[in-house]
Each structure stands twice: as structure tokens, then as C-alpha cells.
Motif scaffolding. Sequence first.
Motif, PDB file in Angstrom:
ATOM      1  N   GLY A 163       0.826  -1.211   0.000  1.00  0.00           N
ATOM      2  CA  GLY A 163       0.000   0.000   0.000  1.00  0.00           C
ATOM      3  C   GLY A 163       0.857   1.255   0.000  1.00  0.00           C
ATOM      4  N   TRP A 164       1.909   1.257   0.833  1.00  0.00           N
ATOM      5  CA  TRP A 164       2.821   2.412   0.884  1.00  0.00           C
ATOM      6  C   TRP A 164       3.465   2.645  -0.482  1.00  0.00           C
ATOM      7  N   ALA A 165       3.891   1.555  -1.147  1.00  0.00           N
ATOM      8  CA  ALA A 165       4.537   1.683  -2.454  1.00  0.00           C
ATOM      9  C   ALA A 165       3.574   2.273  -3.483  1.00  0.00           C
ATOM     10  N   TYR A 166       2.321   1.816  -3.469  1.00  0.00           N
ATOM     11  CA  TYR A 166       1.319   2.381  -4.385  1.00  0.00           C
ATOM     12  C   TYR A 166       1.106   3.871  -4.116  1.00  0.00           C
ATOM     13  N   MET A 167       1.147   4.252  -2.852  1.00  0.00           N
ATOM     14  CA  MET A 167       0.977   5.671  -2.518  1.00  0.00           C
ATOM     15  C   MET A 167       2.108   6.516  -3.093  1.00  0.00           C
ATOM     16  N   GLN A 168       3.319   5.971  -3.120  1.00  0.00           N
ATOM     17  CA  GLN A 168       4.451   6.702  -3.699  1.00  0.00           C
ATOM     18  C   GLN A 168       4.256   6.916  -5.197  1.00  0.00           C
ATOM     19  N   GLN A 169       3.514   6.016  -5.829  1.00  0.00           N
ATOM     20  CA  GLN A 169       3.199   6.161  -7.249  1.00  0.00           C
ATOM     21  C   GLN A 169       1.934   6.997  -7.463  1.00  0.00           C
ATOM     22  N   GLU A 170       1.360   7.475  -6.360  1.00  0.00           N
ATOM     23  CA  GLU A 170       0.102   8.241  -6.389  1.00  0.00           C
ATOM     24  C   GLU A 170      -1.055   7.425  -6.960  1.00  0.00           C
ATOM     25  N   ASN A 171      -0.956   6.101  -6.809  1.00  0.00           N
ATOM     26  CA  ASN A 171      -2.044   5.208  -7.200  1.00  0.00           C
ATOM     27  C   ASN A 171      -2.873   4.942  -5.939  1.00  0.00           C
ATOM     28  N   TYR A 172      -3.667   5.939  -5.556  1.00  0.00           N
ATOM     29  CA  TYR A 172      -4.341   5.895  -4.268  1.00  0.00           C
ATOM     30  C   TYR A 172      -5.485   4.886  -4.221  1.00  0.00           C
ATOM     31  N   LEU A 173      -6.094   4.612  -5.358  1.00  0.00           N
ATOM     32  CA  LEU A 173      -7.174   3.628  -5.379  1.00  0.00           C
ATOM     33  C   LEU A 173      -6.619   2.233  -5.090  1.00  0.00           C
ATOM     34  N   ALA A 174      -5.499   1.888  -5.750  1.00  0.00           N
ATOM     35  CA  ALA A 174      -4.865   0.585  -5.506  1.00  0.00           C
ATOM     36  C   ALA A 174      -4.387   0.490  -4.062  1.00  0.00           C
ATOM     37  N   ALA A 175      -3.818   1.580  -3.557  1.00  0.00           N
ATOM     38  CA  ALA A 175      -3.351   1.603  -2.172  1.00  0.00           C
ATOM     39  C   ALA A 175      -4.513   1.391  -1.203  1.00  0.00           C
ATOM     40  N   GLU A 176      -5.653   2.015  -1.508  1.00  0.00           N
ATOM     41  CA  GLU A 176      -6.833   1.864  -0.646  1.00  0.00           C
ATOM     42  C   GLU A 176      -7.279   0.407  -0.575  1.00  0.00           C
ATOM     43  N   VAL A 177      -7.348  -0.238  -1.732  1.00  0.00           N
ATOM     44  CA  VAL A 177      -7.782  -1.643  -1.791  1.00  0.00           C
ATOM     45  C   VAL A 177      -6.865  -2.515  -0.943  1.00  0.00           C
ATOM     46  N   CYS A 193      -4.324   4.882   9.567  1.00  0.00           N
ATOM     47  CA  CYS A 193      -3.913   6.248   9.213  1.00  0.00           C
ATOM     48  C   CYS A 193      -3.512   6.338   7.740  1.00  0.00           C
ATOM     49  N   ASN A 194      -2.828   5.316   7.249  1.00  0.00           N
ATOM     50  CA  ASN A 194      -2.441   5.304   5.835  1.00  0.00           C
ATOM     51  C   ASN A 194      -3.670   5.198   4.932  1.00  0.00           C
ATOM     52  N   LEU A 195      -4.641   4.389   5.349  1.00  0.00           N
ATOM     53  CA  LEU A 195      -5.890   4.278   4.592  1.00  0.00           C
ATOM     54  C   LEU A 195      -6.611   5.619   4.574  1.00  0.00           C
ATOM     55  N   CYS A 196      -6.624   6.293   5.701  1.00  0.00           N
ATOM     56  CA  CYS A 196      -7.231   7.627   5.789  1.00  0.00           C
ATOM     57  C   CYS A 196      -6.584   8.572   4.793  1.00  0.00           C
ATOM     58  N   GLN A 197      -5.257   8.530   4.712  1.00  0.00           N
ATOM     59  CA  GLN A 197      -4.529   9.388   3.780  1.00  0.00           C
ATOM     60  C   GLN A 197      -4.932   9.106   2.332  1.00  0.00           C
ATOM     61  N   GLN A 202      -8.189  11.067  -2.424  1.00  0.00           N
ATOM     62  CA  GLN A 202      -9.272  10.862  -3.397  1.00  0.00           C
ATOM     63  C   GLN A 202     -10.471  11.770  -3.114  1.00  0.00           C
ATOM     64  N   ALA A 203     -10.290  12.720  -2.181  1.00  0.00           N
ATOM     65  CA  ALA A 203     -11.341  13.679  -1.814  1.00  0.00           C
ATOM     66  C   ALA A 203     -12.582  12.992  -1.254  1.00  0.00           C
ATOM     67  N   ARG A 204     -12.366  11.855  -0.578  1.00  0.00           N
ATOM     68  CA  ARG A 204     -13.473  11.128   0.061  1.00  0.00           C
ATOM     69  C   ARG A 204     -13.371  11.395   1.562  1.00  0.00           C
ATOM     70  N   TYR A 205     -13.717  12.609   1.930  1.00  0.00           N
ATOM     71  CA  TYR A 205     -13.433  13.120   3.266  1.00  0.00           C
ATOM     72  C   TYR A 205     -14.288  12.480   4.357  1.00  0.00           C
ATOM     73  N   ILE A 206     -15.525  12.166   4.076  1.00  0.00           N
ATOM     74  CA  ILE A 206     -16.401  11.558   5.086  1.00  0.00           C
ATOM     75  C   ILE A 206     -15.878  10.172   5.452  1.00  0.00           C
TER      76      ILE A 206
END
Length: 295
Positions: A163-177, A193-197, A202-206
Motif C-alpha cells: 500500500g505504501w509503495a502504491y501511494m508513492q506512485q500516487e495510485n491511491y485507489l490501488a493503495a486503498e484496496v 492512518c495510511n488508509l485515511c490518507q 481521493q477527496a473522500r473526506y467523510i
Amino acid sequence: MKERNQIEAQLHPSHYHVLRKLPPGDSPYVRAKHVQLVDKDPEGAIVLFWKAINAGDRVDSALKDMAVVMKQQDRAEEAIEAIKSFRDRCSKQAQESLDNVLIDLYKKCGRIEEQIQLLKQKLRMIYQGEAFNGKPTKTARSHGKKFQVTVKQETSRILGNLGWAYMQQENYLAAEVVYRKAQIIDPDANKACNLCQCLIKQARYIEARSVLEEVIQGKLPGSGDPKSRNRVKELLQELESEQLISIASTAIGLNAEDTFLAEGLEQLMSQWTSYRSRRLPIFEEISSFRDQLAC
């Protein structure tokens, strides 16, 4: 320090090795560990680790230890090449440990795609029952202490790293999954906390706030750690900031779209104000009544 050295000089060699946490005997690998741990000479230790590898002396440990020291000396790229070149001299049991070192080295060097591929490979090994050499647990070491790790815990750890590696690629959807799967297997505050980020990105604030609430309310392991509490504060600030920016951006978007209309209304309202005295009495009464209601 002088007194300690005098005491150590009087110790039996086997006791000395135990005190210094050195392997027993006298060989290239043992000398390398002595230079690393006792003499505190990392560059000298690297030279001796190379000698141990070339001499075939405890190659599993020598290659791994050398790579770790190289990483500490900012020679991570060199460490990667060393593992790739000499891992075929190591036992089958050492391969998983070498993969873990490689993952850390890829991370340090910013070689994210290679890190992702290796993490996926480790997940495949778990799914195929090949992790831990087929055993349900393995012995790990952290800060000099040994502890048991289950396959379940290892799977969650690998998913967290992926998940952290996907976040570095800004692939936030893959990281979330990936983070959501990790939380199902072995939840903790750090991954939450990483999932929250990911959700904030992805602007899914709620949803992001909902995930963070579990940490705030202490529902997850590690929620009370100082590091977790500080992270929660940072995420709350980021969440509030992003929401304000989002609201402002929406407002700006509407104004830009309706600029002509807005300006026209401003001009019209200005004209109404200037001609207020010319209005019929009934409009003056309505206006006065409206002002009273507003108060």
C-alpha cells in the motif's frame, strides 16, 4: 570503558563472544562481525564480509549483514547488486530473508516498481503455502529481541508495504484496496492512518474521517502510541485543510462560470440602491419590514 575491557580480557573466549553478541570461532565472518560490532568500523566490516563471502564462510549471514551495513553507509545500490549477484550461493532458507532486505533497499533507492513486484511475489508465495518454508510461524528479530511472527501477521505487513509503495506512485485507489485487505487480516492504527490518507487524496473526506475515528476512539491496536496520536493530529489538520480548499474551489468554479451574471447582479443592485428614494411607498414599507425581520 577501560575497566570493561580489562574484565573482557580475563573472560573465557566463549564468554567473550556471548557478551559481545558475536558468533563463536575465528573465521572471516566472525572477524567481520567483530569489526562491525566491537570496533564500530562499518567500512572495514564490509571488506571482511566480502572476504567471508568469497571464502564461502557463512555466506547466508555474511551477504545479508553486508547489505544491511551498506544500506547504513548510503551504499544501497551497491548492496542491491551484491544480493542479486551472490544470492545463488545462499541456501534456500536464506532467500526469504534476502528478499526482505531487498525490499528495504528498493524503498531506500526509490525503485518503487521493483519493490512492488517483489512484494507481489512474496504474497504469491504466501497464497501458495511456500512462505516461512512451509511453516505456520517464523522467528523474527527486532532491536536485538526475538519474537514469533504468524503467516497472518506477515501477510498484513506485506500488504501494508505494498500500500505504501502504491501511494508513492500516487495510485491511491490501488493503495486503498490493499490497505483495506490488510486491515481485515490484522488491523492496527498505523495502517488505518495510511488508509485515511488514501481517502483524503481521493477527496473522500467523510470516509476518511470515519476511518480516523476508529483510531481516535482507541478501537485499533497501537491507537494510544504517541506516534499514532501525532499522526492523527496531522491527518485531522490535513483533512480540514483539504475540505476548506475543496469548498473554496467549488465556489471559485461557480463564480468563474457565472461571472457575467454575478457582475450584472452587482450592477443592478447598485442601481436599485441609488434609486431607492424613487420607489413607491409600498416598496419602502416592505423593505422596512424585511429589515426588521432580519434583525
